[in-house]
Design a protein around this motif. Structure first.
Motif, mmCIF file in Angstrom:
data_model
loop_
_atom_site.group_PDB
_atom_site.id
_atom_site.type_symbol
_atom_site.label_atom_id
_atom_site.label_comp_id
_atom_site.label_asym_id
_atom_site.label_seq_id
_atom_site.Cartn_x
_atom_site.Cartn_y
_atom_site.Cartn_z
ATOM 1 N N ILE B 125 0.845 -1.200 0.000
ATOM 2 C CA ILE B 125 0.000 0.000 0.000
ATOM 3 C C ILE B 125 0.878 1.248 0.000
ATOM 4 O O ILE B 125 0.618 2.219 -0.723
ATOM 5 C CB ILE B 125 -0.961 -0.013 1.218
ATOM 6 C CG1 ILE B 125 -2.001 -1.116 1.026
ATOM 7 C CG2 ILE B 125 -1.644 1.339 1.386
ATOM 8 C CD1 ILE B 125 -2.792 -1.438 2.272
ATOM 9 N N ALA B 126 1.954 1.214 0.795
ATOM 10 C CA ALA B 126 2.857 2.370 0.846
ATOM 11 C C ALA B 126 3.404 2.669 -0.538
ATOM 12 O O ALA B 126 3.461 3.830 -0.968
ATOM 13 C CB ALA B 126 4.005 2.098 1.817
ATOM 14 N N ALA B 127 3.812 1.608 -1.267
ATOM 15 C CA ALA B 127 4.359 1.809 -2.614
ATOM 16 C C ALA B 127 3.313 2.426 -3.527
ATOM 17 O O ALA B 127 3.576 3.401 -4.242
ATOM 18 C CB ALA B 127 4.851 0.478 -3.184
ATOM 19 N N ILE B 128 2.112 1.847 -3.502
ATOM 20 C CA ILE B 128 1.064 2.323 -4.417
ATOM 21 C C ILE B 128 0.690 3.766 -4.093
ATOM 22 O O ILE B 128 0.580 4.608 -4.982
ATOM 23 C CB ILE B 128 -0.172 1.390 -4.344
ATOM 24 C CG1 ILE B 128 0.210 0.005 -4.888
ATOM 25 C CG2 ILE B 128 -1.337 1.982 -5.125
ATOM 26 C CD1 ILE B 128 -0.815 -1.070 -4.626
ATOM 27 N N VAL B 129 0.527 4.046 -2.797
ATOM 28 C CA VAL B 129 0.126 5.401 -2.408
ATOM 29 C C VAL B 129 1.218 6.415 -2.759
ATOM 30 O O VAL B 129 0.950 7.487 -3.308
ATOM 31 C CB VAL B 129 -0.214 5.455 -0.898
ATOM 32 C CG1 VAL B 129 -0.377 6.899 -0.435
ATOM 33 C CG2 VAL B 129 -1.481 4.666 -0.612
ATOM 34 N N ALA B 130 2.473 6.057 -2.474
ATOM 35 C CA ALA B 130 3.562 6.988 -2.776
ATOM 36 C C ALA B 130 3.623 7.266 -4.274
ATOM 37 O O ALA B 130 3.762 8.414 -4.711
ATOM 38 C CB ALA B 130 4.893 6.416 -2.290
ATOM 39 N N GLY B 131 3.506 6.207 -5.081
ATOM 40 C CA GLY B 131 3.498 6.394 -6.532
ATOM 41 C C GLY B 131 2.324 7.248 -6.972
ATOM 42 O O GLY B 131 2.463 8.122 -7.830
ATOM 43 N N ALA B 132 1.160 6.985 -6.358
ATOM 44 C CA ALA B 132 -0.041 7.740 -6.737
ATOM 45 C C ALA B 132 0.113 9.221 -6.397
ATOM 46 O O ALA B 132 -0.313 10.095 -7.159
ATOM 47 C CB ALA B 132 -1.267 7.160 -6.031
#
Lengths: 314, 368
Positions: B125-132
């Protein structure tokens, strides 16, 4: 602080700005004619590699420089044909060219010089000369203040560009096809021909910038040696509002940021005794560009027809 | 007929790129046929060839999908490179701070020790949110100020690289480590290699669960774009913004949303890289995944199935490049970058092929 703000910093700024100015002016010709040129990075690399390889064989920086100009113009011609004749997406095409010129010089240098992406060292006497080379005497300060002849050339091209763009029929037509191609067409200007000229000129100028990188500032081509300068040049072009002199000033500012990072390494300390992270200075040009684009520091308006292929009404 | 054309143009672009590349190889003094045999043939051996090809394809599927989603909304996301870096760092940060430490990490302190079953999803989730977020910024800037996403994403790429190099160098690198990388993440954040589930696939091959995630992402993107109202609105915005606005769609919202989704997809590269492979953030790990993603999306016609196939093709090249380096006289693995660049140009300028195709009667003359 006195260790940082020296004469050396000034000349380092000039040296580091030179390729930016040339690439950005190249971008200016292309974008003023209405074609986005995101391939400046690739064009710099094409010029740099060609200049270094040709100089290595021909033993003359002038032949190298000439070849770099031709190479830049030739690559730009490919972009022009794709984007103007075949109406390819300009940004995508430029991205393709950028990736191509990460690979192609490396492939060729591997074959020519049996290296992994760089050319052999070129002897000092075969590099593009510095200005003091032409002086009859040898001032003691010349080591610090030496500037390449290409830096002077870049300065001249800035003012020539300003003259051409605003004071000649050619410049008027170039701006017209970038702003309102329909009206230019109606007035009898060959829109696409002007765009070809704009894009090819951009390649030639970026080619000079590339030659400066490989046979001016250093003495060989190394893999990916443009290191993002093509993109900084693009940023400077936007920051300079697509105008020659402002664009040059923007390049100087970005070159200054670059010079400062080099100068500061290991010298400047925070009051706490820690190094000032250079990464924050490296970021400046990019942050500035985003801020400028968002309109926080005056509006920077692109040529109106930038990015749209021209289709003659039938 | 439509499907035929969708397949025909990418195929021709690839063949044309290989022909141009072949000429270069010939000039250099090697045999194009032998070079291409090495380049394409080495990917099909079991287990190494296939395992590594699918592993190499994983990040390209994510970035290809990222670029494709933005494209469908009429946006060009050149910033996948920056987004995936930020995301990988975010994943590594959560992995370092929220799980029992790796023995190699005596430096970064932990906030809590979460078990893997909680930690792995949290890292994802951290990866996806940071990318988003990193992708959403240029979306927001475009929606609010009208500034062009292409320039802003390029700038954000450089900012991401500088920022992360700062954090790595000054805060998360184990002191004395000569490599620019963070301390290792908690072992509980590791994603299982597929070798654990597939007999005959050795565990040393880093193909991991992120590949399954990539397939799931393909399916989800397909469902989102073609089976939901939001996806329909996004595609409508991309096809004809003024008509979409007329139909009551908020273009600004679509732009921000598309860029955020695009960034989130690019961010999933971080899952493969950090949780599945390196188990730490490694400065400059991306082999131009973000830019190759543009080629993948274009070649795949911005469709998940096409993206998947194009990613496999480029992964084959990446794998084959190693063998080209080793077994040809002159050609180096850089031939792969070169071919990718040529493919992009040919796909962008596909109109080049229309004339000859019409001559051979493969394409009807009606549409230009």
């Amino acid at each position: 602080m006195r260790q940082i703000f020296t004469l050396q910093l000034l000349f380092s700024t000039i040296r580091l700005s030179t390729p930016l100015v040339l690439a950005a002016l190249g971008g200016l010709y292309s974008e003023r004619s209405g074609v986005i040129n995101i391939a400046l990075e690739g064009l710099l690399l094409a010029g740099a590699f060609t200049a270094a390889s040709v100089t290595y064989y021909a033993h003359s920086p002038w032949v190298g420089l000439g070849s770099a100009i031709i190479a830049g113009a030739a690559v730009a011609a490919i972009i022009a044909v794709a984007c103007i004749r075949y109406k390819a997406d300009q940004v995508v095409t430029g991205t393709g060219i950028n990736i191509l010129f990460i690979g192609l010089p490396a492939v060729l240098s591997g074959a020519l010089f049996l290296s992994s992406g760089s050319t052999p060292q070129i002897p000092r006497e075969n590099l593009l000369p510095v200005l003091s080379h032409f002086l009859p005497f040898m001032p003691a300060w010349r080591i610090f203040t030496d500037v390449s002849i290409i830096s002077l050339l870049a300065l001249v091209i800035v003012f020539v560009t300003r003259y051409v763009l605003y004071r000649t029929p050619f410049g008027l037509r170039l701006r017209a096809v970038g702003e309102n191609p329909e009206a230019a067409d109606a007035a009898g200007v060959a829109v696409n021909r002007m765009r070809y000229v704009g894009v090819i000129l951009s390649g030639a100028l970026a080619g000079i910038g590339g030659a400066y990188l490989s046979i001016g500032q250093s003495s060989l081509f190394t893999r990916n040696m443009a290191a993002g300068r093509g993109f900084i040049a693009l940023a400077a072009l936007i920051f300079g509002k697509w105008r020659p002199v402002q664009t040059m000033l923007a390049c100087l500012l970005f070159g200054f940021a670059d010079a400062l990072t080099i100068q500061m390494q290991g010298v400047a300390k925070l009051p706490s005794g820690e190094d000032i992270p250079v990464q924050f200075i490296q970021m400046i040009p990019y942050v500035v560009t985003i801020v400028v684009l968002a309109g926080f520091i005056g509006q920077s308006r692109a040529p109106k027809a930038l990015g749209t292929p021209y289709q003659k009404e039938k | 007929m439509k499907l035929f054309k969708e397949i025909l143009f990418p195929l021709i672009a690839v063949v044309a790129a290989f022909i141009v590349g072949g000429i270069v190889i010939l000039i250099i003094g090697d045999s194009p046929i032998q070079t291409y045999k090495l380049l394409l043939g080495s990917a099909f051996s079991w287990p190494d060839g296939i395992g590594y090809t699918l592993f190499n394809a994983t990040p390209l599927i994510f970035t290809g999908l990222a670029v494709a989603v933005a494209f469908r909304c009429g946006l060009l996301n050149i910033g996948a490179e920056g987004q995936l870096y930020v995301a990988a760092f975010a994943a590594a940060w959560v992995g370092m701070k929220f799980g029992a430490p790796d023995p190699g990490n005596t430096f970064v302190s932990q906030i809590v020790h979460l078990p893997g079953i909680v930690l792995v999803p949290l890292c994802c989730i951290a990866a996806i949110v940071a990318g988003a977020i990193w992708g959403g910024i240029p979306g927001l800037l475009k929606a609010k100020f009208g500034s062009h996403e292409v320039i802003n994403t390029i700038m954000l790429n450089f900012i991401a690289v500088a920022l992360l190099s700062y954090f790595t160098q000054y805060h998360y690198k184990v002191p004395g480590d000569p490599i620019m990388q963070t301390a290792p993440t908690s072992p509980s954040s590791n994603l299982a290699h597929l070798g654990k589930f597939i007999p005959g696939l050795p565990a040393r091959i880093p193909l991991n669960l992120a590949f399954i995630l990539a397939i799931v992402a393909c399916i989800l993107v397909y469902i989102f774009l073609w089976k939901t109202k939001w996806g329909y609105e996004m595609r409508a915005t991309g096809a004809n913004p003024s008509a979409a606005e007329y139909g009551g769609i908020s273009i600004r919202k679509q732009i921000i949303l598309a860029m955020a989704i695009s960034g989130g997809l690019a961010g999933m590269v971080g899952i493969n890289e950090v949780l599945g492979y390196r188990h730490r953030y490694y400065d400059g790990f991306s082999a131009n995944y973000g830019f190759v993603g543009i080629a993948v999306a274009l070649l795949g016609r911005n469709h998940p199935v096409g993206v998947f196939l194009a990613a496999i093709l480029f992964a084959i090249l990446l794998r084959g490049g190693i063998f080209v380096d080793a077994f040809t006289m002159h050609v180096s693995k850089d031939i792969v970058d070169m071919l990718q660049g040529i493919v992009i140009v040919f796909v962008a300028a596909e109109a080049i092929f229309r004339g000859p195709l019409k001559q051979f009667g493969l394409l009807k003359k009606a549409k230009v």
